[in-house]
Design a protein around this motif. Sequence first.
Motif, PDB file in Angstrom:
ATOM      1  N   THR A 171       0.829  -1.203   0.000  1.00 42.99           N
ATOM      2  CA  THR A 171       0.000   0.000   0.000  1.00 42.99           C
ATOM      3  C   THR A 171       0.867   1.258   0.000  1.00 42.99           C
ATOM      4  N   PHE A 172       1.917   1.245   0.816  1.00 37.49           N
ATOM      5  CA  PHE A 172       2.807   2.402   0.902  1.00 37.49           C
ATOM      6  C   PHE A 172       3.522   2.654  -0.419  1.00 37.49           C
ATOM      7  N   VAL A 173       4.031   1.594  -1.026  1.00 32.47           N
ATOM      8  CA  VAL A 173       4.774   1.742  -2.290  1.00 32.47           C
ATOM      9  C   VAL A 173       3.879   2.298  -3.389  1.00 32.47           C
ATOM     10  N   LEU A 174       2.657   1.786  -3.501  1.00 34.29           N
ATOM     11  CA  LEU A 174       1.736   2.289  -4.528  1.00 34.29           C
ATOM     12  C   LEU A 174       1.365   3.744  -4.264  1.00 34.29           C
ATOM     13  N   THR A 175       1.194   4.086  -2.991  1.00 38.36           N
ATOM     14  CA  THR A 175       0.897   5.474  -2.633  1.00 38.36           C
ATOM     15  C   THR A 175       2.064   6.382  -3.007  1.00 38.36           C
ATOM     16  N   LEU A 176       3.276   5.934  -2.729  1.00 38.67           N
ATOM     17  CA  LEU A 176       4.477   6.705  -3.045  1.00 38.67           C
ATOM     18  C   LEU A 176       4.638   6.883  -4.552  1.00 38.67           C
ATOM     19  N   ILE A 177       4.424   5.806  -5.301  1.00 37.97           N
ATOM     20  CA  ILE A 177       4.554   5.870  -6.755  1.00 37.97           C
ATOM     21  C   ILE A 177       3.565   6.873  -7.335  1.00 37.97           C
ATOM     22  N   GLU A 178       2.326   6.818  -6.865  1.00 38.01           N
ATOM     23  CA  GLU A 178       1.308   7.742  -7.366  1.00 38.01           C
ATOM     24  C   GLU A 178       1.613   9.191  -6.999  1.00 38.01           C
ATOM     25  N   SER A 179       2.281   9.372  -5.878  1.00 42.77           N
ATOM     26  CA  SER A 179       2.608  10.725  -5.434  1.00 42.77           C
ATOM     27  C   SER A 179       3.786  11.302  -6.203  1.00 42.77           C
ATOM     28  N   VAL A 180       4.746  10.453  -6.554  1.00 43.78           N
ATOM     29  CA  VAL A 180       5.985  10.912  -7.196  1.00 43.78           C
ATOM     30  C   VAL A 180       5.861  11.007  -8.705  1.00 43.78           C
ATOM     31  N   ILE A 181       5.213  10.016  -9.309  1.00 44.85           N
ATOM     32  CA  ILE A 181       5.123   9.963 -10.769  1.00 44.85           C
ATOM     33  C   ILE A 181       3.825  10.599 -11.231  1.00 44.85           C
ATOM     34  N   PRO A 182       3.894  11.626 -12.094  1.00 40.97           N
ATOM     35  CA  PRO A 182       2.658  12.244 -12.601  1.00 40.97           C
ATOM     36  C   PRO A 182       1.904  11.267 -13.478  1.00 40.97           C
ATOM     37  N   HIS A 183       0.596  11.176 -13.291  1.00 35.41           N
ATOM     38  CA  HIS A 183      -0.217  10.254 -14.074  1.00 35.41           C
ATOM     39  C   HIS A 183      -1.644  10.757 -14.110  1.00 35.41           C
ATOM     40  N   THR A 184      -2.448  10.064 -14.880  1.00 35.63           N
ATOM     41  CA  THR A 184      -3.864  10.400 -14.952  1.00 35.63           C
ATOM     42  C   THR A 184      -4.682   9.129 -14.975  1.00 35.63           C
ATOM     43  N   ASP A 185      -5.923   9.209 -14.556  1.00 37.97           N
ATOM     44  CA  ASP A 185      -6.795   8.041 -14.512  1.00 37.97           C
ATOM     45  C   ASP A 185      -7.557   7.888 -15.812  1.00 37.97           C
ATOM     46  N   LEU A 186      -8.265   6.785 -15.937  1.00 36.61           N
ATOM     47  CA  LEU A 186      -9.048   6.503 -17.126  1.00 36.61           C
ATOM     48  C   LEU A 186     -10.116   7.566 -17.319  1.00 36.61           C
ATOM     49  N   ASP A 187     -10.149   8.165 -18.513  1.00 40.20           N
ATOM     50  CA  ASP A 187     -11.108   9.219 -18.820  1.00 40.20           C
ATOM     51  C   ASP A 187     -12.176   8.648 -19.745  1.00 40.20           C
ATOM     52  N   HIS A 188     -13.439   8.793 -19.377  1.00 40.27           N
ATOM     53  CA  HIS A 188     -14.534   8.257 -20.172  1.00 40.27           C
ATOM     54  C   HIS A 188     -14.999   9.207 -21.271  1.00 40.27           C
TER      55      HIS A 188
END
Length: 240
Positions: free
Chosen positions: A71-88
């Motif tokens: 959980t921590f690693v995924l949270t860290l990755i999402e915080s550090v690496i810019p990304h976007t979610d699926l857009d409908h």
Amino acid sequence: MSLLPIVVSSICTSIGALPVLFIKNISHKGKDVTLAFTAGIMVAASSYGLIPSAIKLSDITTLVIGILIGTFVLTLIESVIPHTDLDHSKHPVGQAHVLLFMIAMSIHNFPEGLSVGISNVSSNVEVGSLVAFAIGLQNIPEGFLVALFLVTQGINRMKAILFSAVTGLIELFAGMFGYLFGEFFQPVVPYGLAFAAGSMLFVVYKELIPESHGDGNERASTITFIFGFITMICLTEFFR
């Protein structure tokens, strides 16, 4: 122990993308229930496969530590690496948005590949087959959604399938890494299984469930989620 489950599981993403050659579009409801079904499969894989296997190979303390690290690693990755979610959205949103979406899917696929790789190092052969089957099954609708999104953003259909395959390639590399790491460090296997479970549960709650409830299809998505959960459990029992 074999690398074949890792390869097959990753290829399922490309297989799932193939229908975009024949399907031009899909409704919001169709996307939502597909995401919810995928979420159900992933939750079943975590709760019915990864978590019991981690406990079987170690103890509850190892399980808790592994889930929290995932959980921590995924949270860290999402915080550090810019990304976007699926857009409908049905309208093209630009190359930058598409690039960020591809980054997001790569983040999403890494823990999945890691879970397949590490689980196939386990002395319990059934664990590796179960995890590979679960991840491969949920990769099919995921590959379809990735390719469909790219097509709606003006990407050529063949390129959309190719880009979808690239996300599967990320999963393949992660699986190889997990396999090799587990080979050299056998004691880390139960931690890896718990890590994968935590990562998958994070993705389900953070990404898939919110996306499947974003267009007013909450009830249909909830029912489909349950069917996905039941399907994974039934298939797991059938192929044991």
